[in-house]
Design a protein around this motif. Sequence first.
Motif, PDB file in Angstrom:
ATOM      1  N   GLU A 183       0.745  -1.177   0.011  1.00  0.00           N
ATOM      2  CA  GLU A 183       0.146  -0.053   0.029  1.00  0.00           C
ATOM      3  C   GLU A 183       0.887   1.330   0.152  1.00  0.00           C
ATOM      4  N   GLY A 184       0.762   2.281  -0.666  1.00  0.00           N
ATOM      5  CA  GLY A 184       1.307   3.454  -1.052  1.00  0.00           C
ATOM      6  C   GLY A 184       2.628   3.535  -1.792  1.00  0.00           C
ATOM      7  N   TYR A 185       2.887   2.278  -2.307  1.00  0.00           N
ATOM      8  CA  TYR A 185       4.062   2.094  -3.120  1.00  0.00           C
ATOM      9  C   TYR A 185       3.897   1.290  -4.580  1.00  0.00           C
ATOM     10  N   LYS A 186       4.439   1.622  -5.492  1.00  0.00           N
ATOM     11  CA  LYS A 186       4.403   0.936  -6.682  1.00  0.00           C
ATOM     12  C   LYS A 186       5.740   0.185  -6.955  1.00  0.00           C
ATOM     13  N   ILE A 187       5.290  -1.148  -7.366  1.00  0.00           N
ATOM     14  CA  ILE A 187       6.425  -2.129  -7.710  1.00  0.00           C
ATOM     15  C   ILE A 187       6.909  -1.618  -9.002  1.00  0.00           C
ATOM     16  N   ILE A 188       8.377  -1.479  -9.008  1.00  0.00           N
ATOM     17  CA  ILE A 188       9.117  -1.021 -10.122  1.00  0.00           C
ATOM     18  C   ILE A 188       9.791  -2.389 -11.023  1.00  0.00           C
ATOM     19  N   LYS A 189       9.951  -3.389  -9.960  1.00  0.00           N
ATOM     20  CA  LYS A 189      10.819  -4.454 -10.658  1.00  0.00           C
ATOM     21  C   LYS A 189      10.765  -5.423  -9.701  1.00  0.00           C
ATOM     22  N   HIS A 190      10.288  -6.582 -10.126  1.00  0.00           N
ATOM     23  CA  HIS A 190      10.471  -8.030  -9.090  1.00  0.00           C
ATOM     24  C   HIS A 190      11.856  -8.608  -9.622  1.00  0.00           C
ATOM     25  N   LEU A 191      12.287  -8.971  -8.433  1.00  0.00           N
ATOM     26  CA  LEU A 191      13.807  -9.384  -8.388  1.00  0.00           C
ATOM     27  C   LEU A 191      13.889 -10.948  -8.519  1.00  0.00           C
ATOM     28  N   GLY A 192      12.655 -11.649  -7.925  1.00  0.00           N
ATOM     29  CA  GLY A 192      12.835 -13.081  -7.760  1.00  0.00           C
ATOM     30  C   GLY A 192      12.590 -13.306  -6.267  1.00  0.00           C
ATOM     31  N   LEU A 193      12.788 -14.738  -6.041  1.00  0.00           N
ATOM     32  CA  LEU A 193      12.478 -15.360  -4.671  1.00  0.00           C
ATOM     33  C   LEU A 193      13.863 -14.933  -3.934  1.00  0.00           C
ATOM     34  N   VAL A 194      13.772 -14.590  -2.611  1.00  0.00           N
ATOM     35  CA  VAL A 194      14.905 -14.394  -1.663  1.00  0.00           C
ATOM     36  C   VAL A 194      14.177 -15.556  -0.449  1.00  0.00           C
ATOM     37  N   ARG A 195      15.386 -15.546   0.193  1.00  0.00           N
ATOM     38  CA  ARG A 195      15.193 -16.620   1.537  1.00  0.00           C
ATOM     39  C   ARG A 195      16.219 -16.554   2.247  1.00  0.00           C
ATOM     40  N   GLY A 196      15.942 -16.983   3.581  1.00  0.00           N
ATOM     41  CA  GLY A 196      16.970 -16.951   4.759  1.00  0.00           C
ATOM     42  C   GLY A 196      16.581 -18.371   5.307  1.00  0.00           C
ATOM     43  N   ILE A 242      16.249 -10.834   4.479  1.00  0.00           N
ATOM     44  CA  ILE A 242      16.378  -9.338   4.435  1.00  0.00           C
ATOM     45  C   ILE A 242      17.715  -9.237   3.616  1.00  0.00           C
ATOM     46  N   LEU A 243      18.753  -9.863   4.441  1.00  0.00           N
ATOM     47  CA  LEU A 243      20.024  -9.426   3.599  1.00  0.00           C
ATOM     48  C   LEU A 243      20.420 -10.216   2.329  1.00  0.00           C
ATOM     49  N   HIS A 244      19.774 -11.354   2.007  1.00  0.00           N
ATOM     50  CA  HIS A 244      19.531 -11.762   0.802  1.00  0.00           C
ATOM     51  C   HIS A 244      19.030 -10.731  -0.278  1.00  0.00           C
ATOM     52  N   ALA A 245      17.722 -10.046   0.209  1.00  0.00           N
ATOM     53  CA  ALA A 245      17.026  -9.328  -0.828  1.00  0.00           C
ATOM     54  C   ALA A 245      17.973  -7.927  -0.804  1.00  0.00           C
ATOM     55  N   GLN A 246      18.541  -7.364   0.244  1.00  0.00           N
ATOM     56  CA  GLN A 246      19.352  -6.196  -0.161  1.00  0.00           C
ATOM     57  C   GLN A 246      20.772  -6.580  -1.119  1.00  0.00           C
ATOM     58  N   GLU A 247      21.237  -7.861  -0.711  1.00  0.00           N
ATOM     59  CA  GLU A 247      22.274  -7.957  -1.867  1.00  0.00           C
ATOM     60  C   GLU A 247      21.997  -7.930  -3.189  1.00  0.00           C
ATOM     61  N   ARG A 302       6.471 -15.071   3.592  1.00  0.00           N
ATOM     62  CA  ARG A 302       5.989 -16.320   4.295  1.00  0.00           C
ATOM     63  C   ARG A 302       7.265 -17.085   5.304  1.00  0.00           C
ATOM     64  N   TYR A 303       6.814 -17.719   6.249  1.00  0.00           N
ATOM     65  CA  TYR A 303       7.712 -18.691   6.958  1.00  0.00           C
ATOM     66  C   TYR A 303       7.067 -20.241   6.579  1.00  0.00           C
ATOM     67  N   ASP A 304       8.406 -21.131   6.455  1.00  0.00           N
ATOM     68  CA  ASP A 304       7.976 -22.417   6.710  1.00  0.00           C
ATOM     69  C   ASP A 304       9.164 -23.402   7.611  1.00  0.00           C
ATOM     70  N   VAL A 336      14.029 -23.766   9.529  1.00  0.00           N
ATOM     71  CA  VAL A 336      12.998 -22.407   9.500  1.00  0.00           C
ATOM     72  C   VAL A 336      13.299 -21.779   8.272  1.00  0.00           C
ATOM     73  N   LEU A 337      12.519 -21.589   7.246  1.00  0.00           N
ATOM     74  CA  LEU A 337      12.771 -20.789   6.172  1.00  0.00           C
ATOM     75  C   LEU A 337      11.785 -19.582   6.130  1.00  0.00           C
ATOM     76  N   ALA A 338      12.413 -18.492   6.021  1.00  0.00           N
ATOM     77  CA  ALA A 338      11.758 -17.332   5.727  1.00  0.00           C
ATOM     78  C   ALA A 338      12.040 -16.931   4.289  1.00  0.00           C
ATOM     79  N   TYR A 339      10.741 -16.581   3.320  1.00  0.00           N
ATOM     80  CA  TYR A 339      10.706 -16.362   1.995  1.00  0.00           C
ATOM     81  C   TYR A 339       9.892 -15.474   1.510  1.00  0.00           C
ATOM     82  N   GLY A 340      10.186 -14.931   0.379  1.00  0.00           N
ATOM     83  CA  GLY A 340       9.302 -14.010  -0.256  1.00  0.00           C
ATOM     84  C   GLY A 340       9.748 -13.512  -1.585  1.00  0.00           C
ATOM     85  N   THR A 341       9.176 -12.418  -2.216  1.00  0.00           N
ATOM     86  CA  THR A 341       9.586 -12.182  -3.444  1.00  0.00           C
ATOM     87  C   THR A 341      10.385 -10.547  -3.239  1.00  0.00           C
ATOM     88  N   ALA A 342      11.419 -10.608  -3.868  1.00  0.00           N
ATOM     89  CA  ALA A 342      12.296  -9.412  -3.647  1.00  0.00           C
ATOM     90  C   ALA A 342      11.580  -8.449  -4.793  1.00  0.00           C
TER      91      ALA A 342
END
Length: 109
Positions: free
Chosen positions: A13-26, A69-74, A84-86, A97-103
């Motif tokens: 909300e309040g942001y426009k997605i400029i570019k999808h960078l793909g899956l990131v995970r920790g 988050i570090l993976h996304a920033q990289e 999401r978590y798994d 434990v896996l945290a993942y989402g779309t960067a």
Amino acid sequence: MDTTLITTSTSLEGYKIIKHLGLVRGITVRSRSLLGNMAGGFMSLFGGKSSIYTELCEKTRKEAYELMILHAQEIGANAVINMRYDANEVMNGITEVLAYGTAAVVEKV
């Protein structure tokens, strides 16, 4: 750690997605200590909240989240959407434990 916007939604909300960078995970893998298992087992005899296991779970999820988050920033993301978590038991007493989402790169509208 720089500020990265995180949402479990498919939009931000309040942001426009400029570019999808793909899956990131920790991902992190943790085991319970022998003392922790004994204390946790003792606490389970009386029922109620198991603060020992709660603390272990919170630390594990936090570590996986921060690694994501570090993976996304990289890769140049300033947001992670649909986060999401798994969790899976790798073997008895060892949990992954896996945290993942779309960067994504987002900008304020």
